[in-house]
Design an enzyme around this catalytic site. Sequence first.
Site, mmCIF file in Angstrom:
data_model
loop_
_atom_site.group_PDB
_atom_site.id
_atom_site.type_symbol
_atom_site.label_atom_id
_atom_site.label_comp_id
_atom_site.label_asym_id
_atom_site.label_seq_id
_atom_site.Cartn_x
_atom_site.Cartn_y
_atom_site.Cartn_z
ATOM 1 N N ASP A 186 0.767 -1.239 0.000
ATOM 2 C CA ASP A 186 0.000 0.000 0.000
ATOM 3 C C ASP A 186 0.798 1.290 0.000
ATOM 4 O O ASP A 186 0.613 2.159 -0.819
ATOM 5 C CB ASP A 186 -0.886 0.054 1.241
ATOM 6 N N GLU A 423 2.740 -8.680 11.826
ATOM 7 C CA GLU A 423 2.492 -8.309 10.433
ATOM 8 C C GLU A 423 3.813 -7.987 9.713
ATOM 9 O O GLU A 423 4.039 -8.381 8.589
ATOM 10 C CB GLU A 423 1.557 -7.093 10.412
HETATM 11 C C1 9WN Z 1 -5.553 -2.562 2.561
HETATM 12 C C2 9WN Z 1 -4.351 -7.597 4.830
HETATM 13 C C3 9WN Z 1 -3.787 -6.487 3.949
HETATM 14 C C4 9WN Z 1 -2.669 -6.980 3.032
HETATM 15 C C5 9WN Z 1 -1.938 -5.836 2.345
HETATM 16 C C6 9WN Z 1 -1.494 -4.843 3.404
HETATM 17 C C7 9WN Z 1 -2.711 -4.344 4.201
HETATM 18 C C8 9WN Z 1 -4.855 -3.140 3.784
HETATM 19 C C9 9WN Z 1 -4.737 -2.067 4.858
HETATM 20 O O1 9WN Z 1 -3.349 -5.451 4.816
HETATM 21 O O2 9WN Z 1 -3.579 -3.645 3.331
HETATM 22 O O3 9WN Z 1 -5.783 -3.560 1.619
HETATM 23 O O4 9WN Z 1 -5.775 -1.732 5.434
HETATM 24 O O5 9WN Z 1 -3.643 -1.546 5.087
HETATM 25 O O6 9WN Z 1 -0.784 -3.798 2.850
HETATM 26 O O7 9WN Z 1 -0.832 -6.326 1.622
HETATM 27 O O8 9WN Z 1 -3.184 -7.837 2.052
HETATM 28 O O9 9WN Z 1 -3.322 -8.245 5.515
#
Ligand code: 9WN
Length: 460
Positions: A186, A423
């Site tokens: 992101d 994470e």
């Molecule tokens: C937006 C779920 C996801 C991952 C992504 C990570 C983060 C979301 C957020 O979390 O993204 O999609 O709210 O930040 O960047 O890679 O799939 O773990």
Amino acid sequence: MSAPAVVAGRLPRAGMAEAAAAVLRRNDTGRIVRPAVPLYPHQWSWDAAFIAVGLATFDLRRACAELDELFRGQWRTGMVPHIVFDPTDPGYFPGPDRWACAELTADAPSELRTSGICQPPVHALAVERILDRAVHRGGDDARHVGAWAVNIYPKLLAWHRYLVDRRDPAGTGLLRICHGWESGMDNSPRWDECYSRVVVGADLPAYERLDTVVVPRQSQRPRAQEYDRYVWLIEELKRVGYDEERYFAGGSFQATDVFMSAIFAAANDSLARLAGALERPQEVNELRRYADTYRRGVMSSVDPHTFLAADRNLLTGELGSVPTCAGFAPLVCGGLDSSEQHRLVALLRSPRWMSHPQLTAPVLASTSPQARGFRRHAYWRGPTWPAMNWLFEQALVARGEHETAAQLREATLTILGDGSFAEYYDPFNGDPLGTAEHSWTAAVALDWLGDEKAAQPAVQ
Ligand code: 9WN
């Protein structure tokens, strides 16, 4: 199952798989394994694939069910949405009402709610990995997985055709994205230049973030101004009814994504092998053609000065210049000649990356620790992501780079020895960051530690 005791703050290797499986079980609603509770209470597209790979180490049927559930959210166009929402949990922003997909397009499913963008297509890689494990294990479960693969194959094919048709209509060999969230990375500096041109409209409807409540250290999450842009792009997509052609005719974030394209090339190789096993020769040819096209696209993006592959801002034509882990995309899809591969692996092992003197262990940081914009705690701007380390480790094995692969695997497992399954991690001291007990972190640990290690790496 209760988590094994952490001995003096470190998990013994033998107990790590058990602890990781316990994380997946705790995050399991019975229908989906949530990425993390409470931060990510729904099903995310690429997380689900990593999670299924982890589940396959101890419950093959559950692994299949995880991907089946995700594909229930597949759009009529073939797109696999980046989030399939759990209707019982309102705890994420932007939630289904904000996306309003089914309200705006008949392409979105009506029986369950999803987001309106996608994520990297790692699913065929996961399916092949699960099949390898099943074959290795044999018995009833293997038969179940075999029948399941027949069933999921056409859905994967529709997904790949969607990417070719709607994300690369000109056949350039590079997939285009409409939002940084589609890259899965992101807030990576890969997208700073693209985002700097996104002007948030004065009519952006008010919203309240929930992520910063769950992860109170703001420095570990995107900033308010960045989030405004993410949310604004949803408004732009809504205005064109989630129609890709209309969005790319004027949308304010448009880029090619080399990492997604490399994953797509490798995923087409995987799916072509599955098509072969299912005796579908025409589709084998089609999928091999896609694999070659996207491999070539990635190769054409390699910057001859940095040796890294670069994304392109399609609105300005500008190539990305920040060294992020995505730059190693050619390792994921293969296709370099031996001297080019040698050069790229030497860069990966150099003090700019895995041998940086301040690293706690030789992991792959999301942004080079030598880069100007490197921030060791900030989302995708420096920390190390175990799931990315796993993907690159698998790719290195596939490219015959066993020593570097082993180094990356061991370094990541060492960091994971704190038992947090976070994470992401501070690459300088191994401190856990973001949310704890993240499913994809636990899943990749399980795959590495699996006692019945499948013969082939997920990336081939
Ligand atoms: C937006 C779920 C996801 C991952 C992504 C990570 C983060 C979301 C957020 O979390 O993204 O999609 O709210 O930040 O960047 O890679 O799939 O773990």
